[in-house]
Write a protein that holds these residues in place. Structure first.
Motif, PDB file in Angstrom:
ATOM      1  N   LEU A   1       0.830  -1.208   0.000  1.00  0.00           N
ATOM      2  CA  LEU A   1       0.000   0.000   0.000  1.00  0.00           C
ATOM      3  C   LEU A   1       0.859   1.250   0.000  1.00  0.00           C
ATOM      4  CD1 LEU A   1      -2.405  -1.039   2.897  1.00  0.00           C
ATOM      5  CD2 LEU A   1      -2.721  -1.463   0.469  1.00  0.00           C
ATOM      6  N   ASP A   2       0.350   2.330  -0.605  1.00  0.00           N
ATOM      7  CA  ASP A   2       1.031   3.622  -0.503  1.00  0.00           C
ATOM      8  C   ASP A   2       0.567   4.316   0.780  1.00  0.00           C
ATOM      9  OD1 ASP A   2      -1.447   4.884  -0.990  1.00  0.00           O
ATOM     10  OD2 ASP A   2      -0.909   5.574  -2.995  1.00  0.00           O
ATOM     11  N   GLY A   3       1.040   5.526   1.017  1.00  0.00           N
ATOM     12  CA  GLY A   3       0.730   6.257   2.238  1.00  0.00           C
ATOM     13  C   GLY A   3      -0.739   6.579   2.428  1.00  0.00           C
ATOM     14  N   GLU A   4      -1.523   6.519   1.360  1.00  0.00           N
ATOM     15  CA  GLU A   4      -2.962   6.792   1.458  1.00  0.00           C
ATOM     16  C   GLU A   4      -3.797   5.518   1.478  1.00  0.00           C
ATOM     17  OE1 GLU A   4      -3.712   9.411  -1.843  1.00  0.00           O
ATOM     18  OE2 GLU A   4      -2.947  11.146  -0.756  1.00  0.00           O
ATOM     19  N   GLY A   5      -3.116   4.372   1.457  1.00  0.00           N
ATOM     20  CA  GLY A   5      -3.830   3.097   1.486  1.00  0.00           C
ATOM     21  C   GLY A   5      -4.181   2.536   0.124  1.00  0.00           C
ATOM     22  N   ASN A   6      -3.716   3.178  -0.954  1.00  0.00           N
ATOM     23  CA  ASN A   6      -3.958   2.662  -2.300  1.00  0.00           C
ATOM     24  C   ASN A   6      -3.068   1.452  -2.551  1.00  0.00           C
ATOM     25  OD1 ASN A   6      -5.755   4.860  -3.132  1.00  0.00           O
ATOM     26  ND2 ASN A   6      -3.914   6.106  -2.955  1.00  0.00           N
ATOM     27  N   ILE A   7      -3.603   0.456  -3.237  1.00  0.00           N
ATOM     28  CA  ILE A   7      -2.900  -0.802  -3.451  1.00  0.00           C
ATOM     29  C   ILE A   7      -2.069  -0.753  -4.734  1.00  0.00           C
ATOM     30  CG2 ILE A   7      -3.182  -3.279  -3.825  1.00  0.00           C
ATOM     31  CD1 ILE A   7      -5.862  -3.035  -2.294  1.00  0.00           C
ATOM     32  N   TYR A   8      -0.778  -1.083  -4.602  1.00  0.00           N
ATOM     33  CA  TYR A   8       0.090  -1.246  -5.772  1.00  0.00           C
ATOM     34  C   TYR A   8      -0.173  -2.619  -6.373  1.00  0.00           C
ATOM     35  CZ  TYR A   8       3.179   2.655  -4.524  1.00  0.00           C
ATOM     36  OH  TYR A   8       3.700   3.887  -4.238  1.00  0.00           O
ATOM     37  N   THR A   9      -0.096  -2.717  -7.695  1.00  0.00           N
ATOM     38  CA  THR A   9      -0.161  -4.001  -8.369  1.00  0.00           C
ATOM     39  C   THR A   9       1.221  -4.630  -8.281  1.00  0.00           C
ATOM     40  OG1 THR A   9      -1.841  -3.193  -9.908  1.00  0.00           O
ATOM     41  CG2 THR A   9      -0.616  -5.152 -10.568  1.00  0.00           C
ATOM     42  N   THR A  10       1.286  -5.845  -7.750  1.00  0.00           N
ATOM     43  CA  THR A  10       2.564  -6.548  -7.599  1.00  0.00           C
ATOM     44  C   THR A  10       2.457  -7.958  -8.153  1.00  0.00           C
ATOM     45  OG1 THR A  10       1.997  -7.344  -5.394  1.00  0.00           O
ATOM     46  CG2 THR A  10       3.185  -5.247  -5.516  1.00  0.00           C
ATOM     47  N   LYS A  11       3.610  -8.585  -8.291  1.00  0.00           N
ATOM     48  CA  LYS A  11       3.705  -9.987  -8.700  1.00  0.00           C
ATOM     49  C   LYS A  11       3.955 -10.809  -7.443  1.00  0.00           C
ATOM     50  CE  LYS A  11       5.565  -8.638 -13.149  1.00  0.00           C
ATOM     51  NZ  LYS A  11       6.691  -8.626 -14.053  1.00  0.00           N
ATOM     52  N   PRO A  12       3.969 -12.133  -7.536  1.00  0.00           N
ATOM     53  CA  PRO A  12       4.238 -12.959  -6.354  1.00  0.00           C
ATOM     54  C   PRO A  12       5.629 -12.724  -5.752  1.00  0.00           C
ATOM     55  CG  PRO A  12       3.239 -14.270  -8.088  1.00  0.00           C
ATOM     56  CD  PRO A  12       3.549 -12.933  -8.684  1.00  0.00           C
ATOM     57  N   SER A  13       6.538 -12.157  -6.535  1.00  0.00           N
ATOM     58  CA  SER A  13       7.874 -11.814  -6.064  1.00  0.00           C
ATOM     59  C   SER A  13       8.275 -10.491  -6.707  1.00  0.00           C
ATOM     60  CB  SER A  13       8.852 -12.927  -6.456  1.00  0.00           C
ATOM     61  OG  SER A  13      10.101 -12.716  -5.876  1.00  0.00           O
ATOM     62  N   PHE A  14       8.717  -9.529  -5.888  1.00  0.00           N
ATOM     63  CA  PHE A  14       9.103  -8.227  -6.419  1.00  0.00           C
ATOM     64  C   PHE A  14      10.151  -7.607  -5.518  1.00  0.00           C
ATOM     65  CE2 PHE A  14       5.442  -7.694  -3.671  1.00  0.00           C
ATOM     66  CZ  PHE A  14       5.743  -6.581  -2.900  1.00  0.00           C
ATOM     67  N   SER A  15      10.827  -6.565  -6.014  1.00  0.00           N
ATOM     68  CA  SER A  15      11.893  -5.906  -5.259  1.00  0.00           C
ATOM     69  C   SER A  15      11.538  -4.464  -4.970  1.00  0.00           C
ATOM     70  CB  SER A  15      13.203  -5.953  -6.042  1.00  0.00           C
ATOM     71  OG  SER A  15      13.650  -7.272  -6.172  1.00  0.00           O
ATOM     72  N   LEU A  16      11.789  -4.052  -3.725  1.00  0.00           N
ATOM     73  CA  LEU A  16      11.581  -2.676  -3.309  1.00  0.00           C
ATOM     74  C   LEU A  16      12.920  -1.948  -3.235  1.00  0.00           C
ATOM     75  CD1 LEU A  16       8.945  -3.118  -0.465  1.00  0.00           C
ATOM     76  CD2 LEU A  16       8.553  -2.351  -2.804  1.00  0.00           C
ATOM     77  N   CYS A  17      12.919  -0.680  -3.645  1.00  0.00           N
ATOM     78  CA  CYS A  17      14.119   0.145  -3.622  1.00  0.00           C
ATOM     79  C   CYS A  17      14.554   0.395  -2.187  1.00  0.00           C
ATOM     80  CB  CYS A  17      13.829   1.473  -4.320  1.00  0.00           C
ATOM     81  SG  CYS A  17      15.220   2.621  -4.295  1.00  0.00           S
ATOM     82  N   ARG A  18      15.852   0.282  -1.955  1.00  0.00           N
ATOM     83  CA  ARG A  18      16.423   0.556  -0.641  1.00  0.00           C
ATOM     84  C   ARG A  18      17.421   1.709  -0.713  1.00  0.00           C
ATOM     85  NH1 ARG A  18      20.349  -2.459   2.966  1.00  0.00           N
ATOM     86  NH2 ARG A  18      21.042  -3.601   1.148  1.00  0.00           N
ATOM     87  N   CYS A  19      17.857   2.077  -1.919  1.00  0.00           N
ATOM     88  CA  CYS A  19      18.902   3.089  -2.066  1.00  0.00           C
ATOM     89  C   CYS A  19      18.353   4.496  -2.303  1.00  0.00           C
ATOM     90  CB  CYS A  19      19.830   2.717  -3.223  1.00  0.00           C
ATOM     91  SG  CYS A  19      19.072   2.892  -4.857  1.00  0.00           S
ATOM     92  N   GLY A  20      17.105   4.599  -2.765  1.00  0.00           N
ATOM     93  CA  GLY A  20      16.499   5.896  -3.045  1.00  0.00           C
ATOM     94  C   GLY A  20      16.751   6.411  -4.452  1.00  0.00           C
ATOM     95  N   MET A  21      17.466   5.654  -5.289  1.00  0.00           N
ATOM     96  CA  MET A  21      17.801   6.112  -6.642  1.00  0.00           C
ATOM     97  C   MET A  21      16.834   5.659  -7.725  1.00  0.00           C
ATOM     98  SD  MET A  21      21.911   5.642  -6.705  1.00  0.00           S
ATOM     99  CE  MET A  21      22.510   4.989  -5.170  1.00  0.00           C
ATOM    100  N   SER A  22      15.937   4.735  -7.435  1.00  0.00           N
ATOM    101  CA  SER A  22      15.032   4.198  -8.443  1.00  0.00           C
ATOM    102  C   SER A  22      14.126   5.282  -9.001  1.00  0.00           C
ATOM    103  CB  SER A  22      14.163   3.092  -7.838  1.00  0.00           C
ATOM    104  OG  SER A  22      13.225   2.627  -8.783  1.00  0.00           O
ATOM    105  N   LYS A  23      13.873   5.212 -10.286  1.00  0.00           N
ATOM    106  CA  LYS A  23      12.922   6.116 -10.929  1.00  0.00           C
ATOM    107  C   LYS A  23      11.525   5.496 -10.938  1.00  0.00           C
ATOM    108  CE  LYS A  23      16.409   8.443 -13.720  1.00  0.00           C
ATOM    109  NZ  LYS A  23      17.426   8.107 -12.763  1.00  0.00           N
ATOM    110  N   ASN A  24      11.410   4.308 -10.354  1.00  0.00           N
ATOM    111  CA  ASN A  24      10.146   3.577 -10.303  1.00  0.00           C
ATOM    112  C   ASN A  24       9.786   3.233  -8.856  1.00  0.00           C
ATOM    113  OD1 ASN A  24       7.896   2.238 -11.366  1.00  0.00           O
ATOM    114  ND2 ASN A  24       8.985   0.299 -11.463  1.00  0.00           N
ATOM    115  N   LYS A  25      10.068   4.160  -7.910  1.00  0.00           N
ATOM    116  CA  LYS A  25       9.798   3.911  -6.491  1.00  0.00           C
ATOM    117  C   LYS A  25       8.328   3.575  -6.266  1.00  0.00           C
ATOM    118  CE  LYS A  25      13.273   7.139  -4.853  1.00  0.00           C
ATOM    119  NZ  LYS A  25      13.417   8.116  -5.899  1.00  0.00           N
TER     120      LYS A  25
END
Length: 68
Positions: A23-47
């Motif tokens: 979920l984002d900060g407002e509770g909206n649901i992101y579409t995800t796959k059964p396995s996915f990666s979240l940015c940890r460095c802050g450089m992604s253009k697809n945060k």
């Protein structure tokens, strides 16, 4: 129901595997796959997702502390 796994990758993302709702900060649901990666460095253009921008530009190797 299987356990969700979050792996802290060396010098990279957080790899999420399992049935999880992202979920984002407002509770909206992101579409995800059964396995996915979240940015940890802050450089992604697809945060909040990792796009590989960290390669060669981010260093972090987190380990579980050893018990005495």
């Amino acid at each position: 129901m299987s356990k969700v796994q979050i792996k802290v990758n060396d010098n990279g993302s957080l790899r999420i595997t399992g049935d999880v709702e992202l979920l984002d900060g407002e509770g909206n649901i992101y579409t995800t796959k059964p396995s996915f990666s979240l940015c940890r460095c802050g450089m992604s253009k697809n945060k909040p997702f990792c796009d590989g921008s960290h390669k060669g530009n981010f260093e972090s190797q987190v380990r579980v502390p050893k018990e005495d």
